[in-house]
Scaffold this active site. Structure first.
Site, PDB file in Angstrom:
ATOM      1  N   TYR A   1      -0.265   6.395  -9.925  1.00 34.44           N
ATOM      2  CA  TYR A   1      -0.733   6.900  -8.621  1.00 34.44           C
ATOM      3  C   TYR A   1      -1.294   8.317  -8.781  1.00 34.44           C
ATOM      4  O   TYR A   1      -2.417   8.610  -8.367  1.00 34.44           O
ATOM      5  CB  TYR A   1       0.432   6.869  -7.632  1.00 34.44           C
ATOM      6  CG  TYR A   1       0.132   7.410  -6.258  1.00 34.44           C
ATOM      7  CD1 TYR A   1      -0.895   6.850  -5.484  1.00 34.44           C
ATOM      8  CD2 TYR A   1       0.875   8.461  -5.709  1.00 34.44           C
ATOM      9  CE1 TYR A   1      -1.160   7.336  -4.206  1.00 34.44           C
ATOM     10  CE2 TYR A   1       0.618   8.944  -4.433  1.00 34.44           C
ATOM     11  CZ  TYR A   1      -0.403   8.379  -3.693  1.00 34.44           C
ATOM     12  OH  TYR A   1      -0.675   8.855  -2.423  1.00 34.44           O
TER      13      TYR A   1
ATOM     14  N   GLY B   1      -5.449   6.716   8.268  1.00 34.60           N
ATOM     15  CA  GLY B   1      -6.860   6.427   8.554  1.00 34.60           C
ATOM     16  C   GLY B   1      -7.072   5.947   9.977  1.00 34.60           C
ATOM     17  O   GLY B   1      -8.059   6.313  10.634  1.00 34.60           O
TER      18      GLY B   1
ATOM     19  N   THR C   1     -12.357   5.492   5.579  1.00 39.38           N
ATOM     20  CA  THR C   1     -11.838   4.382   4.774  1.00 39.38           C
ATOM     21  C   THR C   1     -10.321   4.291   4.970  1.00 39.38           C
ATOM     22  O   THR C   1      -9.662   5.280   5.297  1.00 39.38           O
ATOM     23  CB  THR C   1     -12.166   4.550   3.272  1.00 39.38           C
ATOM     24  OG1 THR C   1     -11.354   5.596   2.724  1.00 39.38           O
ATOM     25  CG2 THR C   1     -13.629   4.859   3.044  1.00 39.38           C
ATOM     26  N   GLY C   2      -9.794   3.080   4.781  1.00 39.75           N
ATOM     27  CA  GLY C   2      -8.365   2.877   5.013  1.00 39.75           C
ATOM     28  C   GLY C   2      -8.042   3.027   6.488  1.00 39.75           C
ATOM     29  O   GLY C   2      -7.001   3.567   6.862  1.00 39.75           O
ATOM     30  N   ALA C   3      -8.960   2.501   7.336  1.00 38.82           N
ATOM     31  CA  ALA C   3      -8.817   2.718   8.787  1.00 38.82           C
ATOM     32  C   ALA C   3      -7.931   1.664   9.452  1.00 38.82           C
ATOM     33  O   ALA C   3      -7.639   1.779  10.638  1.00 38.82           O
ATOM     34  CB  ALA C   3     -10.206   2.719   9.440  1.00 38.82           C
ATOM     35  N   SER C   4      -7.502   0.654   8.707  1.00 39.83           N
ATOM     36  CA  SER C   4      -6.784  -0.452   9.363  1.00 39.83           C
ATOM     37  C   SER C   4      -5.367  -0.080   9.796  1.00 39.83           C
ATOM     38  O   SER C   4      -4.783  -0.762  10.633  1.00 39.83           O
ATOM     39  CB  SER C   4      -6.745  -1.676   8.443  1.00 39.83           C
ATOM     40  OG  SER C   4      -6.082  -1.369   7.236  1.00 39.83           O
TER      41      SER C   4
ATOM     42  N   GLY D   1      -1.992   3.320   9.409  1.00 38.88           N
ATOM     43  CA  GLY D   1      -1.560   4.608   8.843  1.00 38.88           C
ATOM     44  C   GLY D   1      -2.445   5.785   9.238  1.00 38.88           C
ATOM     45  O   GLY D   1      -2.956   5.868  10.362  1.00 38.88           O
TER      46      GLY D   1
HETATM   47  N1  LIG Z   1       2.163   8.060   3.122  1.00 35.08           N
HETATM   48  C1  LIG Z   1       2.373   9.106   2.327  1.00 35.08           C
HETATM   49  O1  LIG Z   1       3.524   9.582   2.169  1.00 35.08           O
HETATM   50  C2  LIG Z   1       1.219   9.768   1.627  1.00 35.08           C
HETATM   51  C3  LIG Z   1       1.460  10.992   0.968  1.00 35.08           C
HETATM   52  C4  LIG Z   1       0.407  11.619   0.318  1.00 35.08           C
HETATM   53  C5  LIG Z   1      -0.854  11.057   0.346  1.00 35.08           C
HETATM   54  N2  LIG Z   1      -1.070   9.870   0.996  1.00 35.08           N
HETATM   55  C6  LIG Z   1      -2.426   9.325   0.979  1.00 35.08           C
HETATM   56  O2  LIG Z   1      -2.825   9.109   2.321  1.00 35.08           O
HETATM   57  C7  LIG Z   1      -3.806   8.065   2.370  1.00 35.08           C
HETATM   58  C8  LIG Z   1      -3.452   7.121   3.501  1.00 35.08           C
HETATM   59  O3  LIG Z   1      -2.225   6.501   3.189  1.00 35.08           O
HETATM   60  P1  LIG Z   1      -1.260   5.850   4.278  1.00 35.08           P
HETATM   61  O4  LIG Z   1       0.066   6.477   4.082  1.00 35.08           O
HETATM   62  O5  LIG Z   1      -1.898   5.883   5.624  1.00 35.08           O
HETATM   63  O6  LIG Z   1      -1.177   4.361   3.686  1.00 35.08           O
HETATM   64  P2  LIG Z   1      -1.234   2.938   4.364  1.00 35.08           P
HETATM   65  O7  LIG Z   1      -0.629   2.960   5.705  1.00 35.08           O
HETATM   66  O8  LIG Z   1      -0.713   2.000   3.339  1.00 35.08           O
HETATM   67  O9  LIG Z   1      -2.810   2.704   4.536  1.00 35.08           O
HETATM   68  C9  LIG Z   1      -3.632   2.526   3.413  1.00 35.08           C
HETATM   69  C10 LIG Z   1      -5.017   2.140   3.894  1.00 35.08           C
HETATM   70  O10 LIG Z   1      -5.839   1.924   2.730  1.00 35.08           O
HETATM   71  C11 LIG Z   1      -6.453   0.652   2.849  1.00 35.08           C
HETATM   72  N3  LIG Z   1      -6.633   0.032   1.547  1.00 35.08           N
HETATM   73  C12 LIG Z   1      -5.677  -0.239   0.618  1.00 35.08           C
HETATM   74  N4  LIG Z   1      -6.206  -0.885  -0.427  1.00 35.08           N
HETATM   75  C13 LIG Z   1      -7.536  -1.027  -0.164  1.00 35.08           C
HETATM   76  C14 LIG Z   1      -8.618  -1.608  -0.854  1.00 35.08           C
HETATM   77  N5  LIG Z   1      -8.451  -2.199  -2.052  1.00 35.08           N
HETATM   78  N6  LIG Z   1      -9.845  -1.568  -0.293  1.00 35.08           N
HETATM   79  C15 LIG Z   1     -10.025  -0.986   0.911  1.00 35.08           C
HETATM   80  N7  LIG Z   1      -9.040  -0.413   1.616  1.00 35.08           N
HETATM   81  C16 LIG Z   1      -7.805  -0.435   1.090  1.00 35.08           C
HETATM   82  C17 LIG Z   1      -5.472  -0.178   3.700  1.00 35.08           C
HETATM   83  O11 LIG Z   1      -6.141  -1.218   4.388  1.00 35.08           O
HETATM   84  P3  LIG Z   1      -6.136  -2.771   3.966  1.00 35.08           P
HETATM   85  O12 LIG Z   1      -4.797  -3.089   3.387  1.00 35.08           O
HETATM   86  O13 LIG Z   1      -6.433  -3.451   5.264  1.00 35.08           O
HETATM   87  O14 LIG Z   1      -7.240  -2.887   2.968  1.00 35.08           O
HETATM   88  C18 LIG Z   1      -4.999   0.853   4.706  1.00 35.08           C
HETATM   89  O15 LIG Z   1      -5.904   0.960   5.767  1.00 35.08           O
HETATM   90  C19 LIG Z   1      -3.800   7.412   0.981  1.00 35.08           C
HETATM   91  O16 LIG Z   1      -4.915   7.819   0.252  1.00 35.08           O
HETATM   92  C20 LIG Z   1      -2.533   7.955   0.330  1.00 35.08           C
HETATM   93  O17 LIG Z   1      -2.659   8.034  -1.074  1.00 35.08           O
HETATM   94  C21 LIG Z   1      -0.068   9.226   1.647  1.00 35.08           C
END
Ligand SMILES: NC(=O)c1ccc[n+]([C@@H]2O[C@H](COP(=O)([O-])OP(=O)(O)OC[C@H]3O[C@@H](n4cnc5c(N)ncnc54)[C@H](OP(=O)(O)O)[C@@H]3O)[C@@H](O)[C@H]2O)c1
Length: 280
Positions: free
Chosen positions: A179, A41, A34-37, A39
């Site tokens: 969050y 994922g 999930t969240g593969a689009s 980052g």
């Molecule tokens: N970046 C950090 O510093 C950090 C630190 C700790 C933990 N994390 C965790 O790591 C994971 C990945 O985060 P990332 O940093 O890669 O973030 P990101 O680049 O914003 O990616 C988030 C992903 O979640 C999807 N998403 C968001 N809302 C959604 C919805 N309502 N339904 C389905 N998909 C949804 C987005 O796709 P669409 O917008 O296309 O739906 C996107 O693919 C998250 O769970 C985050 O909490 C991140």
């Protein structure tokens, strides 16, 4: 930054992944991300595709998912895109049921989609929708999706759920209340079901990810010099966890902070208050 000595000291490096072992584990088997689009994922999906898995890609962004299907295919892998908004719980359940009927029980469910908002309590007094929005994508939607997939894994007596959580679950700080609460809610659910699933040979891993350079962290940390992972570094944490099936993956200071928060809550509260006052 992830290769600096400070980052290394903090355990913020890519993890070693044995490509052959990953291929042996995932080759020809379905993996749901999930969240593969974009980052983390997206990088996980590419790595699993390269290991020969059939990757089922979920997110809202249909175009980005289709581009990724093509990219996985160009590396010799295969993938299917299922656009879904996880906040729509009926759609999340339907997506999971569709996956089970098309592909059977997944070898791996990487519950990675998430959304963060940095906002102090006083600033969301009249914004309850911030809370419901984050609860939908960080907790309720992931549970709605996981239920049918976990039922299939239990029946198959194999599989693993890897949740991409945050160090903030153990170290919740001012500004990140919604969050941290919604991510920690999902994590508490995982802690409770893990022993039940273990009986059926299904593993649960909680990754407590530190700061990672993605679209999510950019608004707050774009110019920060704090040690951080790249999205692909974070993907190595996920792939390594698929091989080790560890219950929790967290940097040492995340675990230590969690112990301190439980053992010395008043002291941690006072330190947090002072830090928050200085920052605001
Ligand atoms: N970046 C950090 O510093 C950090 C630190 C700790 C933990 N994390 C965790 O790591 C994971 C990945 O985060 P990332 O940093 O890669 O973030 P990101 O680049 O914003 O990616 C988030 C992903 O979640 C999807 N998403 C968001 N809302 C959604 C919805 N309502 N339904 C389905 N998909 C949804 C987005 O796709 P669409 O917008 O296309 O739906 C996107 O693919 C998250 O769970 C985050 O909490 C991140």
């Amino acid at each position: 930054m992830s290769s600096s000595p400070v980052a290394a000291l903090l355990g913020m490096r890519p993890h070693q992944v044995d490509g052959g072992a990953l291929r042996q584990l995932l080759g020809g088997r379905p993996v749901v991300v999930t969240g593969a689009s974009r980052g983390v994922g997206r990088q996980v999906a590419l790595r699993c595709g390269a290991a020969g898995a059939h990757v089922v890609l979920l997110a809202r962004g249909a175009d980005a998912l289709e581009d990724l299907v093509a990219e996985v295919a160009s590396t010799g892998g295969s993938a299917t895109a299922i656009p879904v908004d996880l906040r729509d719980l009926g759609a999340a359940t339907a997506a999971a049921e569709r996956i089970v009927s098309a592909h059977g029980a997944p070898a791996l469910l990487v519950s990675n989609a998430g959304h963060s908002i940095r906002r102090d309590l006083a600033d969301y007094t009249d914004r309850l929708h911030d809370v419901t929005r984050l609860a939908g994508v960080n907790m309720l939607g992931p549970i709605a999706l996981a239920l049918p997939l976990l039922a299939a894994m239990r029946q198959a007596r194999s599989g693993q759920l890897i949740s991409v959580g945050t160090v903030g679950m153990a170290l919740p700080g001012p500004g990140w209340s919604v969050y941290a609460a919604t991510k920690a809610g999902f994590d508490a659910w995982l802690r409770a079901i893990s022993p039940e699933l273990r009986r059926d040979r299904v593993a649960v891993t909680s990754i407590h990810l530190p700061l990672t350079r993605t679209a999510m962290s950019a608004p707050t940390y774009r110019h920060s010099r704090l040690p951080s992972l790249s999205a692909d570094d974070a993907a190595t944490w996920v792939c390594r966890a698929a091989l080790t099936r560890s219950r929790v993956v967290s940097p040492w200071w995340g675990r230590l902070g969690g112990v301190a928060t439980s053992a010395l809550p008043s002291l941690v509260d006072r330190i947090s208050t002072a830090a928050w006052r200085r920052a605001s």
